[in-house]
Design an enzyme around this catalytic site. Structure first.
Site, PDB file in Angstrom:
ATOM      1  N   TYR A 121       3.902  -2.941  19.116  1.00  0.00           N
ATOM      2  CA  TYR A 121       4.504  -3.550  17.920  1.00  0.00           C
ATOM      3  C   TYR A 121       4.873  -5.011  18.208  1.00  0.00           C
ATOM      4  CZ  TYR A 121       8.409  -5.042  15.034  1.00  0.00           C
ATOM      5  OH  TYR A 121       9.240  -5.804  14.260  1.00  0.00           O
TER       6      TYR A 121
ATOM      7  N   ARG B 266      17.740   4.452  25.915  1.00  0.00           N
ATOM      8  CA  ARG B 266      16.410   4.593  25.304  1.00  0.00           C
ATOM      9  C   ARG B 266      15.459   3.669  26.064  1.00  0.00           C
ATOM     10  NH1 ARG B 266      15.976   3.221  18.942  1.00  0.00           N
ATOM     11  NH2 ARG B 266      16.560   1.170  19.724  1.00  0.00           N
TER      12      ARG B 266
ATOM     13  N   PHE C 289      16.533 -10.931  13.532  1.00  0.00           N
ATOM     14  CA  PHE C 289      17.309 -10.109  14.453  1.00  0.00           C
ATOM     15  C   PHE C 289      17.454  -8.719  13.793  1.00  0.00           C
ATOM     16  CE2 PHE C 289      18.041 -12.569  18.268  1.00  0.00           C
ATOM     17  CZ  PHE C 289      17.287 -13.678  17.925  1.00  0.00           C
TER      18      PHE C 289
ATOM     19  N   SER D  15       9.853 -11.276  14.810  1.00  0.00           N
ATOM     20  CA  SER D  15      10.999 -10.481  15.257  1.00  0.00           C
ATOM     21  C   SER D  15      11.553 -11.036  16.553  1.00  0.00           C
ATOM     22  CB  SER D  15      10.504  -9.053  15.488  1.00  0.00           C
ATOM     23  OG  SER D  15      11.402  -8.332  16.282  1.00  0.00           O
ATOM     24  N   ALA D  16      12.839 -10.798  16.765  1.00  0.00           N
ATOM     25  CA  ALA D  16      13.460 -11.175  18.034  1.00  0.00           C
ATOM     26  C   ALA D  16      12.822 -10.428  19.196  1.00  0.00           C
ATOM     27  CB  ALA D  16      14.952 -10.854  17.983  1.00  0.00           C
TER      28      ALA D  16
ATOM     29  N   ASN E  43       0.836  -1.223   0.000  1.00  0.00           N
ATOM     30  CA  ASN E  43       0.000   0.000   0.000  1.00  0.00           C
ATOM     31  C   ASN E  43       0.866   1.266   0.000  1.00  0.00           C
ATOM     32  OD1 ASN E  43       0.988   0.075   2.563  1.00  0.00           O
ATOM     33  ND2 ASN E  43      -0.973  -0.122   3.601  1.00  0.00           N
TER      34      ASN E  43
ATOM     35  N   ASN F 129      14.938   5.592  13.123  1.00  0.00           N
ATOM     36  CA  ASN F 129      14.840   5.106  14.506  1.00  0.00           C
ATOM     37  C   ASN F 129      15.971   4.139  14.807  1.00  0.00           C
ATOM     38  OD1 ASN F 129      12.245   6.222  15.171  1.00  0.00           O
ATOM     39  ND2 ASN F 129      11.350   4.694  13.809  1.00  0.00           N
TER      40      ASN F 129
ATOM     41  N   LYS G 217       6.027  -1.099  11.745  1.00  0.00           N
ATOM     42  CA  LYS G 217       7.187  -1.703  12.427  1.00  0.00           C
ATOM     43  C   LYS G 217       7.954  -0.814  13.385  1.00  0.00           C
ATOM     44  CE  LYS G 217      10.360  -0.356   8.903  1.00  0.00           C
ATOM     45  NZ  LYS G 217      11.496  -0.612   8.084  1.00  0.00           N
TER      46      LYS G 217
ATOM     47  N   ARG H 124      23.792  -6.190  19.614  1.00  0.00           N
ATOM     48  CA  ARG H 124      22.751  -6.772  18.769  1.00  0.00           C
ATOM     49  C   ARG H 124      23.369  -7.701  17.729  1.00  0.00           C
ATOM     50  NH1 ARG H 124      20.549  -4.590  22.207  1.00  0.00           N
ATOM     51  NH2 ARG H 124      18.734  -3.217  22.212  1.00  0.00           N
TER      52      ARG H 124
ATOM     53  N   ASP I  96      -4.410  -2.616   0.265  1.00  0.00           N
ATOM     54  CA  ASP I  96      -4.222  -2.663   1.712  1.00  0.00           C
ATOM     55  C   ASP I  96      -4.780  -3.991   2.227  1.00  0.00           C
ATOM     56  OD1 ASP I  96      -3.966  -0.171   3.937  1.00  0.00           O
ATOM     57  OD2 ASP I  96      -4.924  -2.032   4.621  1.00  0.00           O
TER      58      ASP I  96
ATOM     59  N   LYS J 116       3.442  -8.895  16.791  1.00  0.00           N
ATOM     60  CA  LYS J 116       4.240 -10.004  16.246  1.00  0.00           C
ATOM     61  C   LYS J 116       3.914 -11.301  17.010  1.00  0.00           C
ATOM     62  CE  LYS J 116       6.465  -7.864  13.014  1.00  0.00           C
ATOM     63  NZ  LYS J 116       5.992  -8.084  11.630  1.00  0.00           N
TER      64      LYS J 116
HETATM   65  N1  UFG Z   1      20.934   2.860  19.107  1.00  0.00           N
HETATM   66  C1  UFG Z   1      21.664   3.994  19.410  1.00  0.00           C
HETATM   67  N2  UFG Z   1      21.362   5.156  18.740  1.00  0.00           N
HETATM   68  C2  UFG Z   1      20.381   5.219  17.795  1.00  0.00           C
HETATM   69  C3  UFG Z   1      19.649   4.046  17.498  1.00  0.00           C
HETATM   70  C4  UFG Z   1      19.945   2.883  18.193  1.00  0.00           C
HETATM   71  O1  UFG Z   1      22.555   3.978  20.270  1.00  0.00           O
HETATM   72  O2  UFG Z   1      20.153   6.311  17.232  1.00  0.00           O
HETATM   73  C5  UFG Z   1      21.278   1.588  19.800  1.00  0.00           C
HETATM   74  C6  UFG Z   1      20.143   0.972  20.588  1.00  0.00           C
HETATM   75  O3  UFG Z   1      20.123   1.490  21.896  1.00  0.00           O
HETATM   76  C7  UFG Z   1      20.489  -0.514  20.526  1.00  0.00           C
HETATM   77  C8  UFG Z   1      21.154  -0.666  19.136  1.00  0.00           C
HETATM   78  O4  UFG Z   1      21.601   0.647  18.799  1.00  0.00           O
HETATM   79  O5  UFG Z   1      21.437  -0.842  21.493  1.00  0.00           O
HETATM   80  C9  UFG Z   1      20.201  -1.171  18.062  1.00  0.00           C
HETATM   81  O6  UFG Z   1      19.044  -0.355  18.016  1.00  0.00           O
HETATM   82  P1  UFG Z   1      18.008  -0.442  16.784  1.00  0.00           P
HETATM   83  O7  UFG Z   1      16.957   0.609  17.022  1.00  0.00           O
HETATM   84  O8  UFG Z   1      18.747  -0.373  15.503  1.00  0.00           O
HETATM   85  O9  UFG Z   1      17.430  -1.890  16.900  1.00  0.00           O
HETATM   86  P2  UFG Z   1      16.659  -2.586  18.102  1.00  0.00           P
HETATM   87  O10 UFG Z   1      17.467  -3.788  18.465  1.00  0.00           O
HETATM   88  O11 UFG Z   1      16.292  -1.687  19.192  1.00  0.00           O
HETATM   89  O12 UFG Z   1      15.297  -2.932  17.374  1.00  0.00           O
HETATM   90  C10 UFG Z   1      15.251  -3.937  16.421  1.00  0.00           C
HETATM   91  C11 UFG Z   1      14.113  -3.723  15.443  1.00  0.00           C
HETATM   92  C12 UFG Z   1      12.783  -3.850  16.118  1.00  0.00           C
HETATM   93  C13 UFG Z   1      12.732  -5.083  16.954  1.00  0.00           C
HETATM   94  C14 UFG Z   1      13.898  -5.110  17.901  1.00  0.00           C
HETATM   95  C15 UFG Z   1      13.952  -6.310  18.787  1.00  0.00           C
HETATM   96  O13 UFG Z   1      14.192  -2.454  14.849  1.00  0.00           O
HETATM   97  O14 UFG Z   1      11.788  -3.935  15.119  1.00  0.00           O
HETATM   98  O15 UFG Z   1      15.081  -5.105  17.121  1.00  0.00           O
HETATM   99  O16 UFG Z   1      14.299  -7.418  18.098  1.00  0.00           O
HETATM  100  F1  UFG Z   1      11.586  -5.099  17.663  1.00  0.00           F
END
Ligand code: UFG
Length: 339
Positions: free
Chosen positions: A148, A291, A177, A124-125, A32, A197, A84, A230, A58, A152
Site C-alpha cells: 500500500y 501490530r 496523517f 499518506s504519511a 466504482n 482496521n 487503502k 499519531r 473503474d 503511494k
Molecule cells: N491501534 C490499536 N488498536 C486498533 C487499531 C489501531 O491499538 O484496533 C493503534 C495502532 O497500533 C496505532 C494507532 O492505533 O498506534 C493508529 O492506528 P491506525 O490503524 O488507526 O492508523 P495507522 O497510523 O497505523 O495507519 C494510518 C493509515 C494508513 C497509513 C498510516 C501511516 O490508516 O493508511 O496511517 O501514515 F498508511
C-alpha cells in the site's frame, strides 16, 4: 472550477465534495463503489442541496475515463480513488499495484490526452516509513514497508516524472496523517467494511456496543504512556486542504508536497480517554502485542501547508470525537444499502 473527483463516494472524497460544492465549484464524480456506497453521494446532495454528474466507473477502464473527459470540460482532478488497507495490501500485492498504480497511470494518460494538467493526489504519511524524528517535515527521507505504502510513494514519483517531462503540469501531493471525525450533520462519515482496521472507527464501534473491546496494540513503545502516538486530523479540515491545494494549483506549475496534519500527537490511550470524556461512554480495552509494521510516533510539522497553502487545521480532538460519535450513533450500520 470544474473538478473531477475520483473516489468521491469514499470517506475523504465525500467530505471533500461537500466543501467543493459549498464553495460553488462544479464537480464530476467517479467511483466504482468497491469500498464505498452510493448512499454517501445522496447524503452529499442532501447536505449541500446541490447536484452533480456521477459516473460509476473503474480507473482501469480507459474508455470510461476518456468518456468522462470528453463529456465534461474538466479543469483539475482530485484523485482519491485507491485501495487503502495496509494488511490487505500484503496479502494481495498484485491487486494493490494494479488498482493503485495501473489505475493512476491510466488516469494520468487520459488527462494528458485531454489537455488536463492539474491534479491533487491523496498520499499518506506512510511514505516516511519509520521517521528519524518527529515532527515530520516534507523533506524527510522516504521509505515504505508494505505494498500500500509503495503504491503511494510510486505514484508520487510517477507524478514527479510527469512534471519533469511536461512543466505545464501542476501537481499537489497531500500527505495525510490520520483522518477521523465526520461532517457535523452526522449524515456522512467513515463506513469501514467489516471489522475496522483503524483505531478510531474501532473505538466508536465499541462505544456504540457493536464491538466488545478495543485491542490496544502494544504499550511498550518509547512514548509517554507506551502506546502508539499519531496525528489525528478532522476529516473536514482535511477536506478543506484540498480546496487550498486546488487554489494553489490554479496559479502554479510543477510539483509540491504537503503534510496535512495538526502537528499534535495523541497516544492510543489518550484517544480512548478523550472519547470517553466527550461522549460519556466507556471503552473497554485490553493491551495485546504490537501490530507488525507499526511505528511508535508519527506526527506532522504542518508549517509548509500553513505558509504556502494558507491552510491549517481548525478542529481539535473534541470535535473529532463528538462528530465521529454523532455519525456512529445516527448510522449504527453505516450507509447500509439504502435506496
Ligand atoms: N491501534 C490499536 N488498536 C486498533 C487499531 C489501531 O491499538 O484496533 C493503534 C495502532 O497500533 C496505532 C494507532 O492505533 O498506534 C493508529 O492506528 P491506525 O490503524 O488507526 O492508523 P495507522 O497510523 O497505523 O495507519 C494510518 C493509515 C494508513 C497509513 C498510516 C501511516 O490508516 O493508511 O496511517 O501514515 F498508511
Amino acid at each position: 472550477m470544474k473538478i473531477l473527483v475520483t473516489g468521491g463516494a469514499g470517506f475523504i472524497g465525500s467530505h471533500t465534495l461537500v466543501e467543493l460544492l459549498e464553495q460553488g465549484n462544479e464537480v464530476v464524480v467517479m467511483d466504482n463503489f468497491i469500498n464505498s456506497k452510493e448512499e454517501s453521494l445522496r447524503r452529499v446532495k442532501k447536505i449541500t442541496g446541490k447536484d452533480f454528474r456521477f459516473y460509476q466507473a473503474d480507473m482501469l477502464d480507459t474508455a470510461a475515463l476518456d468518456k468522462i473527459f470528453e463529456e465534461n470540460e474538466i479543469e483539475a482532478v482530485v484523485h482519491f480513488a485507491g485501495l487503502k488497507a495496509v494488511g490487505e495490501s500484503c496479502d494481495q500485492p498484485i491487486r494493490y499495484y494494479t488498482n493503485n498504480i495501473t489505475g493512476t497511470l491510466k488516469l494520468i494518460d487520459s488527462m494528458s490526452r485531454h489537455g488536463v494538467k492539474k491534479i491533487v493526489f491523496s498520499s499518506s504519511a506512510t511514505v516516511y516509513g519509520q521517521p528519524k524524528e518527529v515532527p515530520i517535515r516534507e523533506d524527510f527521507p522516504l521509505k515504505t514497508s508494505n505494498p500500500y505504502g509503495e503504491t503511494k510513494l510510486m505514484t508520487e514519483r510517477i507524478l514527479s516524472d510527469v512534471v519533469k517531462a511536461d512543466p505545464e503540469w501542476s501537481v499537489v501531493i497531500l500527505r495525510y496523517f490520520n483522518p477521523i471525525g465526520a461532517h457535523s450533520s452526522g449524515l456522512i462519515g467513515e463506513d469501514p467494511k467489516g471489522i475496522p482496521n483503524n483505531l478510531f472507527p474501532y473505538i466508536t464501534q465499541v462505544g456504540s456496543g457493536k464491538l466488545q473491546r478495543l485491542r490496544v496494540f502494544g504499550d511498550d513503545y518509547p512514548t509517554p504512556d507506551g502506546t502508539g502516538v499519531r496525528d489525528y486530523i478532522h476529516v473536514v479540515d482535511l477536506a478543506q486542504a484540498h480546496l487550498k491545494a486546488l487554489e494553489y494549483s490554479a496559479k502554479s506549475q510543477g510539483i509540491e508536497y504537503f503534510n496535512i496534519g495538526t502537528g499534535k500527537g495523541y497516544s492510543v490511550l489518550e484517544m480512548v480517554k478523550a472519547y470517553e470524556a466527550i461522549t460519556g461512554k466507556t471503552i473497554a480495552y485490553e493491551v495485546v502485542d504490537r501490530r507488525p509494521g507499526d511505528i511508535a510516533e508519527c506526527y506532522a510539522d504542518p508549517a509548509k501547508a500553513q505558509k504556502v497553502l494558507g491552510w491549517s487545521a481548525k478542529y481539535g480532538i473534541e470535535e473529532m470525537c463528538r462528530d465521529a460519535d454523532r455519525w456512529q450513533t445516527m448510522n449504527p450500520e453505516g450507509y447500509k444499502d439504502e435506496h
